[in-house]
Design a protein around this motif. Structure first.
Motif: not given
Lengths: 132, 356, 555
Positions: A12-16, A38, A40-43, A46, A63, C115, C131, C203
């Motif tokens: 979840p969230g934006l970290d990669g 699933t 990255l970047r899952q809300t 989702q 996360i 981010l 975030e 990344r």
């Protein structure tokens, strides 16, 4: 026939930083589980939709960005809204221990911090499934 | 107080959780789930089932993703079953096809389910056909079954589809070989994906050449093709595609109409509209030609054979089956029986009503 | 008999004797390996370096192939730049931290963005919830950037910005802040990371698909070569590849393969290799195996110099020099007995210095737990200062050269990296190899193998799988004020009410036009940020034209 354990692994969230999520996905597969990955970047929306459609026994979220206190409880809320009460939800990543109690109070069954052996996560999942 | 609705009622009402749970139950072979599916049987048959297969890395999931978008644009509800292989070592699997279908992740008109092949019988998943029926019964207008086509076993999964799309891609080296390996005859539509890459036209030419050769061959000696497919397994006998038992369409000059070959770039969506149009054309063609019924008869055969094979396997792998199997194996090694006699005894024990 | 023959005989005899002894008293283990799992022999001698000429392979400092370093006097001239990556919460908070670091003796700034900023979302975007300000500073518009550098004269610091997909926008904001300070772009020093390929691999902060992303990057190369000549336009990063679990050799291989892709893209866009080549810089990781890491840095320099000379026919010596920033390995830090991390960081930092780094960030001991506190950042900076001033490592150039072991490792890493680069070439280059998942899969294999080695105890991590103790909860961790997000949202609202909306709209429509064509995007982006268009607004225009990247491979 033995029932397969199905685990949704999501970030979840934006970290990669998905090294941990990928390693755990692989370890769970090698432990005989079916892992739905699933990416990255899952809300939270989702994640919960996927958990329902995939009929996951477990939702495992990783996360590292620090947004856990916002995103993890949101996932629990949405699961509750959909009437899903038999999914084991666990978290991992860089999460300060000070936040563990709060997250557990929201229904996250366990938090696996940095350095947790994959074996411990596997064992926890096997022993704590809500659906038998 | 009204009685709690049954699982099959909830599925028929399109409830996502019930649909998901029923598919799991069928995967696990739960009697309750089988009973629910049976009670839903009459409600099935409305969806058009599209099978998409091709080698790993050919972009099937991305193509499926774009196809979903196209079909959603028409207002249709779309179900997707994405099958990935199970690990032969652990029995586990990593299922990653959702990754490429994120745009539809929260669309209530789309239901995506990943299945591991759990392939005790090659790639044939016990529940693929059943899962398609469940989505059909739940009111999805289209059901797309996406699977890795690396061998004959995957072909069987596609055989339960009404329209079969074979995807190849330039630059994999073995793309054509995959088609050559006996699955050419099941394709209703051929897609050359990643067509912006070098070599796409060459792949198109090669497929066309093979289709023409196969067509010429089937015109002159249709039986040869069928028997040629025979050694791949029972399912090849019921080939349903362009060169299978479905009568081949001829144009007004008496030449066979070859299946369409469509170039796509799934990543950008190029060619997807053409693919959707070809699928729609195939669907209406099936409806008017009576081909659909033939297909579904063959699909029923495939499904029954799968059920029988799995039932035998379950019996064989149950405690009693294993025990008898071990005793008979000992007997073969000790030269009391030969393997044929032993197999006769085992088969009889498994099939004669009583469980082994 | 030649000396080398004599030596061969002597070593044979010695080995026979030692093997006999070992049969009775075994060594600690049967297989010794480096931190990356490569085999390590009992002994290294001149035999291991046979067939490698000193001049051609090692050479002199400041000379081709730059194995020994890119400057002739290295740290005898001046120390490396001590540059701590920092930034969190709001621009005001981060500005305070920068002033603290400059006062503590740091010589360059390194900006960490949150981010949402890194992915081109404003703080009020739904995906930004939770975030904002967490892993770095939130920058939504030129206004935040003005606050971030308030009171810091931009002609007197060098600033490194860890920004990739929206690098052009943040660079434009930096130029615009400098304009307001009366500092011309030709006076600016610094680096933008601007390395999108490793985002796809390791990344994850990508926005657009590869093709338009490569265009943005080459647009920056071109613009800066004329307008911002002292700016390092890219920092080709192996750091994150290593963090994702690669080996040392893979770190070199995949980073340089990415570098090749950027050079090819720029040449294809019509630039001359020596116009942008001197401004390419690199960014590597430093892990715990001191010797392997030193060898890695030396091998990377040699491989890059040869490729730039032989493959791209670069003439300017500066185009051949691999200059790099180093950060100690975040993934090597343990949450258990976190104080031990100070020692790990010291070893890693020493490897970077012995390997000839141009600048260095040392991690703080608490980073496996949270963002670092001021006190732990100070220890990390002091670690560098101790290495610089007390260890003696900076007193001569490339002190480990000539070590049979280190030179052998250097050769091995070079060979392994070249083999990978060849495989990537065969797939059509780094972009294709990434799209096809090759690079990700190789990294993933290494990451998994490492994890399993730790879990089986084959690899000891002190405090984690050996020498454990019972510990209480760590205390005194930094917590980002959760109200930062709300503050940023209010700021955006106020800004949007205040600014000249017509000017913003005009600038954004100019940008859209330019993006659909093939002109350089830097000037219209600069105009948009001057008009106080937000980062999200600019990024959305480009999203509309370019589309968004969707990962197609998992492992």
């Amino acid at each position: 026939m033995e029932r397969k354990i199905r685990v949704l692994v999501a970030k979840p969230g934006l970290d990669g930083h998905d090294r941990g999520a990928k390693v755990i996905a692989r370890a769970l597969r090698d432990a005989g589980m079916e892992v739905i990955y699933t990416g990255l970047r899952q809300t939270p929306e989702q994640i919960v939709t996927a958990a329902v459609q995939e009929d996951a026994d477990v939702v495992a979220m990783s996360i590292l960005s620090g947004a856990h206190n916002h995103l993890f409880p949101r996932v629990m809320e949405l699961l509750a809204e959909k009437g899903v009460d038999d999914v084991l939800v666990v978290g991992g990543g860089v999460i300060p221990e000070d936040d563990y109690d709060f997250l557990k109070s929201k229904g996250i069954a366990a938090i696996f911090g940095p350095g947790t052996p994959t074996g411990s996560t596997i064992e926890f999942i096997r022993n704590n499934l809500k659906r038998k | 107080m009204p009685a709690e609705r049954s699982l099959s009622e909830r599925v028929a009402a399109g409830e996502a959780r019930a649909v998901a749970r029923l598919i799991s139950g069928l995967e696990d072979g739960e009697p309750r789930a089988v009973a629910a599916l049976r009670s839903l049987h009459r409600a099935t048959g409305k969806a058009h089932i599209v099978g998409i297969t091709g080698p790993p890395g050919s972009g099937k999931s991305t193509l499926t993703d774009k196809l979903i978008r196209h079909l959603r644009g028409t207002g249709a509800r779309v179900g997707v079953i994405a099958v990935d292989p199970s690990s032969p070592f652990s029995g586990g699997a990593i299922l990653g096809d959702r990754l490429r279908m994120q745009d539809h992740a929260t669309d209530p008109g789309v239901f995506i389910r990943s299945l591991a092949s759990r392939g005790k019988l090659g790639g044939l998943s016990r529940a693929t056909a059943a899962a398609a029926r469940v989505l059909d019964a739940a009111g999805y207008d289209w059901v797309i079954i996406e699977t890795v086509g690396v061998g004959q076993s995957e072909v069987d999964i596609v055989r339960i589809a009404d329209t079969v799309v074979l995807v190849s891609v330039p630059g994999l080296g073995d793309d054509i070989q995959v088609i050559k390996a006996g699955i050419m005859e099941i394709g209703d539509i051929f897609v050359v994906n990643k067509a912006d890459r070098e070599g796409a036209d060459r792949v198109v030419r090669e497929i066309k050449g093979m289709l023409e050769t196969a067509a010429a061959l089937s015109m002159s000696q249709p039986a040869a093709l069928l028997s040629q497919g025979g050694h791949h397994g029972a399912s090849a006998l019921t080939g349903t595609g362009a060169f299978g038992s479905t009568a081949m369409a001829l144009d007004e000059t008496g030449h066979p109409i070859l299946p369409p070959i469509i170039k796509t770039v799934a990543a950008t969506g190029e060619g997807v509209a053409e693919l959707a149009a070809a699928i729609a054309a195939h669907r209406s063609n099936l409806a008017t030609s009576g081909g659909l019924e033939a297909r579904r008869l063959e699909g029923a055969v495939t499904e029954m054979r799968g059920l029988i094979a799995y039932r035998l396997l379950d019996e064989l792998e149950g405690p009693k089956g294993r025990e008898l199997e071990a005793r008979l194996a000992r007997a073969v090694v000790d030269k009391e029986y030969d393997a044929y006699e032993a197999a006769d005894i085992l088969f009889a024990a498994l099939t004669q009503g009583g469980r082994a | 008999m030649s000396e080398i023959e004599n030596l061969r005989k002597a070593i044979q005899a010695w080995n026979a004797g030692v093997d006999k002894a070992v049969a009775k008293f075994p060594e600690r283990r049967t297989d010794f390996v480096t931190g990356s799992g490569a085999p390590v022999a009992r002994l290294y001698t001149p035999l291991d370096l046979e067939g490698r000429g000193y001049q051609a392979e090692i050479g002199l400092p400041g000379e081709y192939p730059y194995t020994r370093g890119v400057q002739n006097t290295m740290y005898r001239g001046r120390f490396w730049t001590m540059r701590q990556y920092a930034g969190f919460a709001s621009a005001e908070e981060s500005n305070k931290r920068y002033k603290f670091l400059l006062k503590a003796g740091q010589t360059g700034l390194s900006v960490a963005f949150d981010l949402p900023t890194q992915i081109g979302y404003d703080s009020d975007h739904p995906l930004s919830a939770g975030e904002v300000g967490k892993v770095g500073v939130a920058i939504d518009s030129l206004e935040d950037m003005e606050t971030l550098f308030d009171g810091i004269p931009l002609d007197q610091v060098s600033t490194s910005m860890t920004i990739n997909a929206p690098a052009a926008v943040l660079l434009a904001m930096y130029i615009a802040v400098a304009e307001k300070q009366g500092v011309g772009p030709d006076k600016l020093n610094g680096t933008i990371q601007n390395d999108i390929l490793k985002e796809y691999v390791a990344r994850g902060t990508y926005i657009y698909p590869p093709e338009p992303s490569m265009r943005l990057i080459t647009n920056i190369f071109e613009y800066c070569s004329k307008q911002v000549p002292n700016w390092n336009t890219i920092s080709i990063s192996g750091y994150h590849i290593r963090e994702a679990g690669s080996t040392a050799a893979q770190e070199v291989a995949f980073t340089i393969a990415d570098g090749i892709a950027y050079v090819e893209a720029a040449i294809k866009a019509g630039l001359g290799v020596d116009d942008f080549g001197p401004r390419l810089s690199f960014f590597f990781n430093a892990h715990n195996d001191l010797f392997e890491e030193v060898a890695k840095f030396r091998a990377a320099r040699r491989v890059w110099a040869k490729i730039m000379k032989e493959r791209f026919a670069a003439k300017n010596p500066k185009s051949l020099m691999l200059r790099f920033h180093t950060q100690t390995g975040g993934s090597t830090l343990t949450a258990q007995q976190a104080d031990n991390n100070i020692v790990r960081v010291a070893i890693q930092a020493l490897s970077a210095v012995l390997g000839g780094t141009q600048s260095l960030h040392t991690n703080s001991k608490d980073e496996a737990l949270a963002l670092p506190t001021e006190a732990s950042v100070r220890i990390a900076l002091r670690t560098q200062q101790i290495i610089a001033n007390e260890s003696g490592a900076a007193e001569t150039v490339d002190p480990l050269a000539g070590s049979y072991y280190v030179e052998s490792l250097t050769n091995r890493i070079e060979t392994e990296a070249l083999a990978y680069i060849k495989r990537i070439d065969e797939q059509g280059g780094a972009v294709k190899a990434i799209e096809g998942g090759f690079v990700q899969k190789e990294i993933q294999e290494s990451a998994y193998a490492y994890q399993m080695a730790v879990e089986k105890g084959d690899r000891v991590v002190v405090g984690l799988n050996k020498f454990q103790i019972e510990e209480g909860k760590p205390t005194g961790l930094l917590r980002v004020d959760p109200s930062v997000g709300e503050g940023q949202v209010q700021k955006i609202k106020a800004l949007k009410a205040r600014r000249d909306g017509a000017r913003v709209a005009a600038a954004l429509s100019e940008l859209e036009k330019a993006a659909k064509g093939d002109s350089n995007l830097m000037p219209p982006i600069l105009e948009a940020v001057r008009a106080y268009a937000t980062l999200g607004e600019v990024s959305d225009v480009l999203r509309k034209v370019f589309g968004e990247y969707r990962p197609s491979v998992m492992f």
